[in-house]
Enzyme design. Structure first.
Site, short mmCIF file in Angstrom:
data_model
loop_
_atom_site.label_atom_id
_atom_site.label_comp_id
_atom_site.label_asym_id
_atom_site.label_seq_id
_atom_site.Cartn_x
_atom_site.Cartn_y
_atom_site.Cartn_z
N CYS A 102 0.83 -1.21 0.00
CA CYS A 102 0.00 0.00 0.00
C CYS A 102 0.87 1.26 0.00
O CYS A 102 1.37 1.67 -1.03
CB CYS A 102 -0.96 -0.05 1.19
SG CYS A 102 -2.32 1.13 1.10
N HIS A 196 -2.80 -5.55 1.00
CA HIS A 196 -2.07 -5.86 2.24
C HIS A 196 -1.97 -7.37 2.47
O HIS A 196 -2.77 -7.94 3.23
CB HIS A 196 -2.78 -5.22 3.44
CG HIS A 196 -2.61 -3.75 3.56
ND1 HIS A 196 -1.53 -3.16 4.19
CD2 HIS A 196 -3.39 -2.73 3.12
CE1 HIS A 196 -1.65 -1.84 4.15
NE2 HIS A 196 -2.77 -1.55 3.50
N GLU A 198 -0.02 -8.80 4.33
CA GLU A 198 0.34 -9.00 5.73
C GLU A 198 -0.85 -8.92 6.68
O GLU A 198 -0.75 -9.30 7.86
CB GLU A 198 1.40 -7.98 6.16
CG GLU A 198 0.88 -6.59 6.47
CD GLU A 198 0.62 -5.70 5.25
OE1 GLU A 198 0.39 -4.49 5.44
OE2 GLU A 198 0.64 -6.23 4.13
#
Length: 276
Positions: A102, A196, A198
């Site tokens: 991002c 994202h 993660e």
């Protein structure tokens, strides 16, 4: 031994606000995931927005640099983000591989000569849907084992609006033309995604709660009660991934619910570093 550095993209106040709802700062969460993906790696965090901060080790000691998301807007030209741009340019110049989510993609694009602005298509909230790999993306090791089309956690209103010179778009969707890209600049190479990998479902729920009334005002939820029900569903699915009823109701497949699939690009970057 693999040594990795996480560049925390948020200001001190931003980190504090996120930790209150998510339980950890983005840098801490990112570092924890990297330690899971590479158990033998040493992972440090660099608070790149803070005046006078420095990386725990000299930059050349690191085999890779990962960049978190951020609540900052890069076109605001604040000192907190200008310090990060200069740091990323230095990492490019030293030829150290980078990965970013991002804000990380936006930061690398600007550092390499591109531009970022508000997305005319509006905000992408909770999940980026129907991301598709480009021809180059099908062949890129960042997306190894990814399906041709997939969903991913996402929250952003800014996008890369002008690409740096040596950039290859590897994924896009209807909301964002640059969902993933490789950027080469100086001696370095950057792999980045607008989404994202993660994020856990817990993180998505925390983001939704943090934005709160803004998402209601923008029409994503009818009211705060509906927003809370959606966030609660995400938290429940995080606690029990076998809750097919919730996954079906929210339209979430294995590319979201499965840790291994959701983390594909970040895991592939770690594997790339381990093979160098």
């Amino acid at each position: 031994m693999l040594r990795l550095l996480v560049l925390e993209g948020n200001s001190r106040s931003g980190r504090r606000r996120i930790a209150q709802t998510a339980g950890a700062t983005p840098g801490e969460s990112y570092a924890d995931l990297l330690r899971t993906l590479a158990p033998q790696a040493a992972v440090d965090i660099y608070l790149g927005t803070d005046e006078g901060a420095s990386s725990p080790q000299p930059i050349d000691a690191y085999h890779g640099v990962a960049i978190t998301g951020s609540s900052l807007n890069i076109y605001q030209c604040e000192a907190e983000l200008m310090r990060q741009i200069e740091f990323v340019r230095e990492v490019f110049a030293r030829g150290i591989p980078m990965f970013g989510s991002c804000w990380g993609l936006q930061l690398a694009a600007v550092a390499a000569g591109g531009e970022v602005g508000l997305n005319p298509a509006g905000r992408e909230v909770a999940f980026a849907r129907k991301i598709t790999l480009t021809t180059e993306g099908h062949l890129h090791p960042m997306h190894a084992r990814r399906a041709a089309a997939f969903d991913a956690p996402a929250i952003h209103s800014d996008v890369v609006t002008r690409l740096p010179a040596d950039t290859v778009i590897t994924a896009r969707n209807a909301i964002c033309e640059v969902q993933a890209a490789e950027i080469r600049f100086g001696r370095g190479v950057f792999w980045g995604v607008q989404y994202h990998p993660e994020y856990r479902l817990h993180d998505v729920a925390s983001v939704i709660r943090r934005y709160g009334q803004t998402l209601v005002d923008e029409g994503f939820f009818a009211d705060l009660a509906e927003l809370e029900r959606y966030a609660a569903d995400l938290s429940a699915l995080e606690a029990d991934p076998k809750r097919r009823d919730i996954a079906w109701r929210l339209g979430l497949d294995a590319d979201i619910v499965s840790d291994a699939i959701r983390q594909t690009e970040l895991a592939n970057w770690v594997s790339f570093l381990e093979c160098k």
